[in-house]
Scaffold this motif. Structure first.
Motif, short mmCIF file in Angstrom:
data_model
loop_
_atom_site.label_atom_id
_atom_site.label_comp_id
_atom_site.label_asym_id
_atom_site.label_seq_id
_atom_site.Cartn_x
_atom_site.Cartn_y
_atom_site.Cartn_z
N HIS A 136 42.34 19.00 6.75
CA HIS A 136 43.07 18.60 7.96
C HIS A 136 42.93 17.10 8.17
CE1 HIS A 136 38.95 18.64 9.42
NE2 HIS A 136 39.35 17.96 10.49
N ALA A 137 43.76 16.56 9.03
CA ALA A 137 43.60 15.21 9.58
C ALA A 137 43.63 15.35 11.10
CB ALA A 137 44.70 14.28 9.09
N ASP A 138 42.90 14.51 11.81
CA ASP A 138 42.63 14.78 13.22
C ASP A 138 43.83 14.58 14.15
OD1 ASP A 138 40.02 15.40 12.61
OD2 ASP A 138 39.29 13.38 12.95
N ILE A 163 43.24 4.54 15.08
CA ILE A 163 42.07 5.38 15.37
C ILE A 163 41.30 5.57 14.07
CG2 ILE A 163 41.23 7.60 16.22
CD1 ILE A 163 43.76 7.89 17.84
N TYR A 164 39.99 5.39 14.16
CA TYR A 164 39.11 5.57 13.01
C TYR A 164 38.09 6.66 13.32
CZ TYR A 164 40.91 0.98 11.71
OH TYR A 164 41.74 -0.08 11.41
N ASN A 165 37.71 7.42 12.30
CA ASN A 165 36.60 8.35 12.41
C ASN A 165 35.38 7.70 11.78
OD1 ASN A 165 34.71 10.54 11.78
ND2 ASN A 165 36.37 11.91 12.38
N VAL A 166 34.30 7.62 12.55
CA VAL A 166 33.03 7.08 12.05
C VAL A 166 32.07 8.26 11.92
CG1 VAL A 166 31.14 5.47 12.48
CG2 VAL A 166 33.48 4.87 13.18
N TRP A 167 31.67 8.56 10.68
CA TRP A 167 30.94 9.80 10.35
C TRP A 167 29.67 9.46 9.59
CZ3 TRP A 167 29.11 12.47 6.15
CH2 TRP A 167 28.93 13.85 6.26
N GLY A 238 42.21 7.73 11.03
CA GLY A 238 42.71 8.89 11.74
C GLY A 238 44.17 8.74 12.14
N PHE A 239 44.57 7.50 12.44
CA PHE A 239 45.96 7.22 12.83
C PHE A 239 46.15 5.72 12.84
CE2 PHE A 239 49.49 6.62 15.81
CZ PHE A 239 50.38 7.56 15.34
N LEU A 247 48.24 6.03 7.13
CA LEU A 247 48.45 6.63 8.44
C LEU A 247 47.27 7.47 8.88
CD1 LEU A 247 50.23 7.39 10.88
CD2 LEU A 247 51.24 9.20 9.45
N ARG A 248 46.83 8.37 8.00
CA ARG A 248 45.72 9.27 8.32
C ARG A 248 45.18 9.85 7.01
NH1 ARG A 248 49.95 11.94 11.57
NH2 ARG A 248 51.39 12.86 10.07
N LEU A 249 44.02 10.46 7.10
CA LEU A 249 43.32 10.88 5.89
C LEU A 249 42.95 12.37 5.95
CD1 LEU A 249 42.42 8.96 3.54
CD2 LEU A 249 40.11 9.34 4.36
N PRO A 250 43.41 13.19 5.02
CA PRO A 250 42.91 14.57 4.95
C PRO A 250 41.42 14.59 4.63
CG PRO A 250 44.89 14.29 3.60
CD PRO A 250 44.43 12.92 4.00
N HIS A 251 40.70 15.50 5.24
CA HIS A 251 39.28 15.63 4.98
C HIS A 251 38.83 17.05 5.31
CE1 HIS A 251 39.78 14.32 9.18
NE2 HIS A 251 38.64 14.98 9.46
N THR A 252 37.67 17.44 4.81
CA THR A 252 37.11 18.76 5.06
C THR A 252 35.67 18.80 4.56
OG1 THR A 252 37.34 21.15 4.63
CG2 THR A 252 37.93 19.66 2.84
N SER A 253 34.88 19.70 5.08
CA SER A 253 33.58 19.95 4.48
C SER A 253 33.75 20.87 3.28
CB SER A 253 32.63 20.58 5.50
OG SER A 253 33.10 21.87 5.88
#
Length: 277
Positions: A136-138, A163-167, A238-239, A247-253
């Protein structure tokens, strides 16, 4: 004697959107992360190859692949202390995004502490604490604008926002359920669909939003970073309103086949809304 930690490229199973995406075509595609009661979205397992980005960690760019691994000393001393994770962590991450990307201001959107296995019994759940186990992407344009406006830090004038995801992890390496990220350049818009999110946590009203989910494609190029530590942050897009940037990045565990039975993942993340002149 130092024990060498497991690393290297892996083959793993990721959960992608199934075709058809619901059992009944007349149903709205829904995902209920806490109870599952309203989930109508259907996924299917797909075996993929993930490149360990550790060996070339300095080669990735937020403006090219859409992600980067950044050395950064974390200021949190207790990741179960909400006064730190909900205040210090987003502020620290917002400052880092400004430093890395040239944003003139940025604001955090709270934080999520996640547990690869069971959470501590005395840790009260206020949101979804499980790692996301499907690709998914957020953010969609709709949910991105909602997040921007909820950030409380929207300036009067700006030309671009993102928007960025910091993980990051806060458990010792190796991790049993690392985060996989997909090179944004390998994904097409036709690979995407939108799912409605229903989130009802104790003491909170029902929250409805939407996110992007993905159909499998052989072109998708996946990475992960083995043996992350508390003083590294994986940052990904994220956007972005700039059409010339990812634009955004797919990711998953995913389940790490190299990790032993004692490995565990504990992680924290925040989303940062950044503004540019």
């Amino acid at each position: 004697m130092t024990t060498e930690l497991p690393s290297g490229d892996v083959t793993a199973t990721l959960s992608y959107l199934r075709t058809p995406a619901t059992d009944d075509p007349s149903l709205t595609m829904m995902y209920d992360p806490l109870t599952g009661e309203e989930t109508t979205m259907r996924t299917a397992p797909v075996e993929v190859r993930l490149t360990d980005g550790r060996k070339n960690s300095g080669d990735f760019s937020l403006d090219r692949e859409g992600f980067a691994l950044i050395p950064h000393r974390c200021g949190i001393t207790d990741f179960l202390d909400r006064s730190q994770t909900e205040d210090i962590y987003p502020r620290e991450a917002a400052a880092l995004i400004c430093e890395l990307t040239g944003a003139f201001t940025a604001a955090g959107l709270g934080s999520n502490v996640r547990f690869g296995r069971s959470r501590p019994e005395d840790y009260t759940v206020t949101t979804d604490h499980n790692p996301a186990r499907f690709v998914h992407a957020d953010f969609t344009p709709v949910s991105a604008i909602t997040a921007r406006d909820m950030s409380g830090g929207v300036p009067d004038k700006y030309s671009r926002w993102a928007i960025y995801n910091v993980w990051q992890v806060w458990s010792e390496p190796p991790q049993d359920q690392p985060l996989a990220i997909c090179d944004a350049r390998s994904v097409a818009r036709e690979d995407e669909d939108v799912v409605q999110i229903r989130l009802k946590a104790p003491g909170r009203d029902v929250v409805r939003s939407e996110t992007v989910v993905y159909y499998p494609k052989p072109s998708h190029k996946w990475y992960y970073f083995s043996n992350m530590t508390v003083n590294e942050k994986l940052i990904f897009k994220g956007f972005d309103t700039d059409p010339d940037r990812p634009l955004r990045l797919p990711h998953t565990s995913f389940v790490n086949p190299l990790a032993g039975p004692d490995a565990i993942r504990k992680s924290i993340e925040t989303r940062i809304v950044a503004f540019y002149h």
